[in-house]
Structure formats: C-alpha cells, structure tokens
Design an enzyme around this catalytic site. Structure first.
Site, PDB file in Angstrom:
ATOM      1  N   HIS A 268      43.666  44.436  39.461  1.00  0.00           N
ATOM      2  CA  HIS A 268      44.847  43.596  39.714  1.00  0.00           C
ATOM      3  C   HIS A 268      45.631  44.213  40.873  1.00  0.00           C
ATOM      4  O   HIS A 268      45.083  44.358  41.956  1.00  0.00           O
ATOM      5  CB  HIS A 268      45.650  43.503  38.403  1.00  0.00           C
ATOM      6  CG  HIS A 268      46.726  42.461  38.369  1.00  0.00           C
ATOM      7  ND1 HIS A 268      46.960  41.541  39.345  1.00  0.00           N
ATOM      8  CD2 HIS A 268      47.664  42.212  37.414  1.00  0.00           C
ATOM      9  CE1 HIS A 268      47.975  40.770  39.003  1.00  0.00           C
ATOM     10  NE2 HIS A 268      48.436  41.152  37.844  1.00  0.00           N
ATOM     11  N   HIS A 309      38.412  36.599  43.446  1.00  0.00           N
ATOM     12  CA  HIS A 309      39.629  36.170  42.750  1.00  0.00           C
ATOM     13  C   HIS A 309      39.235  35.201  41.648  1.00  0.00           C
ATOM     14  O   HIS A 309      38.314  34.404  41.813  1.00  0.00           O
ATOM     15  CB  HIS A 309      40.592  35.477  43.728  1.00  0.00           C
ATOM     16  CG  HIS A 309      42.001  35.446  43.236  1.00  0.00           C
ATOM     17  ND1 HIS A 309      42.437  34.516  42.339  1.00  0.00           N
ATOM     18  CD2 HIS A 309      43.053  36.247  43.493  1.00  0.00           C
ATOM     19  CE1 HIS A 309      43.713  34.731  42.058  1.00  0.00           C
ATOM     20  NE2 HIS A 309      44.114  35.779  42.752  1.00  0.00           N
ATOM     21  N   ASP A 365      44.992  41.660  48.555  1.00  0.00           N
ATOM     22  CA  ASP A 365      44.961  43.133  48.610  1.00  0.00           C
ATOM     23  C   ASP A 365      44.077  43.698  49.703  1.00  0.00           C
ATOM     24  O   ASP A 365      44.113  44.902  49.963  1.00  0.00           O
ATOM     25  CB  ASP A 365      44.483  43.666  47.250  1.00  0.00           C
ATOM     26  CG  ASP A 365      45.525  43.411  46.171  1.00  0.00           C
ATOM     27  OD1 ASP A 365      45.199  42.787  45.159  1.00  0.00           O
ATOM     28  OD2 ASP A 365      46.692  43.812  46.387  1.00  0.00           O
TER      29      ASP A 365
END
Ligand code: SDX
Length: 431
Positions: A268, A309, A365
């Site tokens: 995460h 994702h 990210d």
C-alpha cells in the site's frame, strides 16, 4: 426494459428467487434467504479481499479503473492538481464543495492554528529510539492524540467530528516533521503560521539555524500538488481500516492510527519506499532485463513495486501527473539518477506480455519516491509523506459513514474450515 433483477434457481431445492439489482449491485443479505431447509443459515457471499464487494455508498472519490479516471467530489484530479491548492482540495473532500473565498480563508486559518501540538507530544516522541521508523512513530503518536482530546470520543456530534478533522489535518504534518527530525537527532521546529500548509511543513522538516525558513516556491508547489494527488482514493485498504475502526464508535485518532498502520504496508503506501529500494538494487539499466525476468518467474515473490493496482487496469492518472511534475522539481534539485532506471523499467514493462495481460501499469508510488528523494528526504519518510495528505481522505470517509443510516459496526462472517466437537486430551495422552 428488463426488470432490474436476477432470477436465481437453487438447483439443490429447485426453488427460484428474484434478487433486485440496484446501482449495479445486489445486496449480499438478499441471498441469505436461499437455503436448503429451515435449519440452513442461508447463503453467504465469499469475497476474501473484498475484491468484488462494495461495503459503503460514498460520494467522496470516484475511480474508473479501466479509463484511469480519478475525481474528488466529481472534480477531475488533473484540474485540481493544475488549478487548486491542497487545503482547498481538503475543504472539497471534507465539505463536498469547493470553498468560496471566505470559506477558504477561514479553513486555512483554522488549520494553520491547529498545527501546534501539546508539549507532552514532544516528550512522548523523545521516547523512540534514534533509529525508529518514522511511520512507527506516526502510528503511535497520532494514536496518542486520543489521550489529549477526550472530547473526540463524542463521534456522533458533527461539530466534534469537524473539530477533530481540522485538528488531525493541522497536527499530522507537525508530528510527521518531528518524527523526521527525531531520526536525524535534530531539534524539533515549531510551525510558522506565515507559511502555507506545504511551506510550513518544509519549514518544520528542513529549517536549521536561519531566523526564517523561506521555502523554494517550486518545491513548495510540488509538495502541494503531491498532497492533492494523495489526498483520497475511495475504499483503499487504509480507508477501509479507518471506516472499520470508526464503525465501533472509537475516537478518530485511534482510527487514524489503524489507517496509518494499514498504509505502512509495502503493498500500500509503503510502496513508494519499496520502489526506491528496488531501483537502487537494480542499480543500472543493464540489469533491468534480468530483474524483469525475476519478477515474471515469481522468484522470491519479487514484484515490480510501484506497478499494478487493484482498481486501475490502466495508467494511474496520478502517476502521470507525478511523472510530469518530476521534471520541474529536478530543475531545482538536480535530476535523480534513478529516474533513468525508472523510465527504462516502465518502457520495458509496458511492452512485456506478462504486465500487459495482467494490466499492470505504474501507480502513484512509482515516481513519487524519485521526487521525494530528489527533495532530500530519506526513503523511510516517503510513506509518512503519503499519510499526511491521506489524513484528509481518511477523515472525510470516516465522517461520511455517520451520515449513512445503513452503517453499523463492521462484523464480517466466515467460512469455518476447522475441526469441530473435539474432546479435551490430557497431557499424558498427547503425542
Ligand atoms: C497504493 O487501493 C488503492 O487505491 C491504493 C492506493 C491509494 O491511493 O490508496 O492507490 C495506493 O497502494 C498503490 C499500490 C502500491 N503498491 C505497489 O506498487 C506494490 C506492487 N503492486 C502490487 O503488489 C499489486 O499490484 C497490488 C497490491 C497493488 C494489487 O494487488 P492485487 O490487485 O491483489 O493483484 P494481485 O496481487 O492479485 O496480482 C494479480 C496478478 C498476479 O499474478 P498471477 O498470480 O495472476 O500470475 O498480477 C501480478 C500478481 O503476481 N502482479 C504483479 C504486480 N502486481 C500484481 N506482478 C509483478 N509486479 C507487480 N507489481
């Protein structure tokens, strides 16, 4: 037009059932009626990671994973990132509408005057070892705020929820900055109310002996845009955690501690830290093909961090905006040499069948860590820089639940697969 329903026949009994469809979903409780006989509990739906289960109705964020769309309260993330500020976006997420001039000024003033933390917090943080991970410090210290603001337990009171929302947004940056300073052994810097939210954070992170910290405007704006992009993301793992803890009517600081803990995981919010470690391990573009083969072979569970994702099966719109912003930051900070590896890694992955068939694209990210590193942050701070803006989304999601009359304490069921009805075995008879 065909009726919005499912006709289900239970082949075990030959019985038929009509199950309504609403908003593209059936209610799981509607299949409970499907049972073999009166002793049968009835059907459950089994969805181990909630991959196909909506647990709430929400109007905070909208994601279209196939089209790569993210909207906050209906406003496209691209427009907010280009034209808005982080605190303006925070107001939108919390209140549901863009603020007018007076509302924004009052909101900014309220949050600015909530950036101070009680001196006890400083003593509390000094208890951490010098090498404590900043996320561990953030989890613990935000949770400890519940002991300073006992009135926060009155969660059913909307004015209390708003007051704690403002406090949490104001104080999370100070606690995060002090966690960073603690890891360096530097003195803690107090908030400077003359600065913007992001400018003040940079002040508390980087000010040394100068009388007044003057943030670089390019870095200040980049931080603000990164915060806009990270502010909310519908029912991700940490938002789900926030709501689950909040469902027991616990105070919001205890719920925030849980949400930060969920975000800490490398799958995460910890991914931005993991991406940099991955790029440093790859070390050179020449090593990319071998790394990609390792990922595809599943060797040691190696993953291409910053890729993939659960919802986006297209390019994460935030990743595109972060990538575009990187060049502006590098003009000030100097280019991060790992960027070349990241760009080549992305190019190769996007052409590789393994990633294409699994619809694995860069997520938020993948590039954010490169910017944070270029700004001078150590990798351990990256997930903390994710948690600061996401505090807005967590508080907005938490508060929204109180307006949903269907929300009760979260209590999932299970499919029991263990032993039953075993008699106690005395020690002498155990093998
Ligand atoms: C965030 O939910 C959110 O909205 C989160 C977030 C937010 O704003 O709150 O967007 C922020 O958390 C972004 C994600 C950051 N995490 C990472 O970058 C870590 C690397 N990515 C993953 O581990 C993975 O993609 C997840 C965790 C993000 C999603 O995992 P899923 O949906 O459970 O997918 P999966 O693990 O079931 O994988 C499906 C397939 C598997 O292959 P097969 O078993 O089918 O052969 O895809 C493969 C996986 O092995 N796969 C990857 C991969 N991600 C999935 N293979 C290599 N590298 C990857 N990154």
């Amino acid at each position: 037009m065909s009726k919005e329903s499912l006709s289900i026949t239970d082949n075990r009994t030959g019985k038929s059932y009509e199950i309504d469809i609403k908003d593209g979903a059936i209610r799981a409780m509607d299949i409970r009626q499907i049972a073999i006989d009166e002793d049968d509990f009835g059907l459950l739906s089994y969805d181990p990671s909630l991959g196909n289960t909506a647990t709430v109705t929400s109007s905070v964020s909208f994601i279209d994973g196939d089209k790569g769309i993210l909207e906050y309260r209906g406003y496209p993330i691209e427009q907010l990132a280009e034209k808005g500020t982080f605190l303006e976006t925070a107001y939108l997420l919390v209140h549901g509408e863009l603020p007018n001039k007076d509302q924004l000024e009052n909101w900014e003033t309220d949050i600015t005057h909530r950036t101070m933390v009680l001196e006890n917090v400083k003593k509390f943080m000094e208890g951490f070892r010098y090498d404590a991970h900043p996320m561990g410090m953030l989890v613990s210290t935000v949770g400890a705020l519940s002991t300073f603001y006992p009135e926060a337990k009155n969660v059913q009171d909307e004015s209390v929820r708003l007051e704690q929302t403002i406090r949490a947004i104001g104080k999370v940056g100070t606690i995060a900055a002090w966690a960073y300073r603690h890891t360096l052994g530097y003195p803690y810097i107090y908030p400077d109310n003359d600065l913007s939210y992001s400018g003040n954070l940079l002040n508390m992170l980087f000010r040394m002996v100068e009388d007044k910290y003057i943030p670089n405007p390019v870095i200040e704006r980049a931080m603000d845009v990164l915060f806009i992009l990270h502010a909310d993301h519908e029912q991700n793992a940490s938002a789900n955690t926030m709501r689950a803890i909040g469902s027991s009517l616990a105070d919001p600081y205890s719920a925030l501690a849980g949400a930060i803990g969920s975000l800490y995981g490398p799958l995460h919010g910890g991914a931005n830290e993991a991406v940099i470690r991955m790029l440093e391990e790859i070390e050179s573009v020449d090593n990319i093909p071998k790394f990609i083969e390792n990922v595809k072979s599943g060797a040691d569970g190696v993953r291409l961090m910053g890729f993939g994702h659960r919802v986006y099966k297209n390019y994460d719109p935030r990743a595109r905006l972060v990538k575009e912003m990187a060049d502006k930051v590098f003009e000030v900070t100097g280019r991060n040499p790992l960027l070349d590896i990241a760009l080549e890694l992305e190019r190769i992955a996007l052409e590789d069948e393994y990633f294409i068939e699994r619809k694995l694209y860069p997520n938020v990210d993948f590039y954010s860590g490169l910017i944070y590193q270029a700004m001078g942050f150590p990798v351990e701070i990256f997930p903390v820089l994710f948690a600061i803006p996401r505090t807005v989304g967590w508080m907005a999601q938490w508060s929204e639940a109180f307006g949903d009359r269907e929300q009760r304490i979260v209590r999932p069921r299970q499919l029991y697969v263990g032993e039953r009805q075993r008699d106690y075995v005395s020690m002498k008879d155990r093998s």
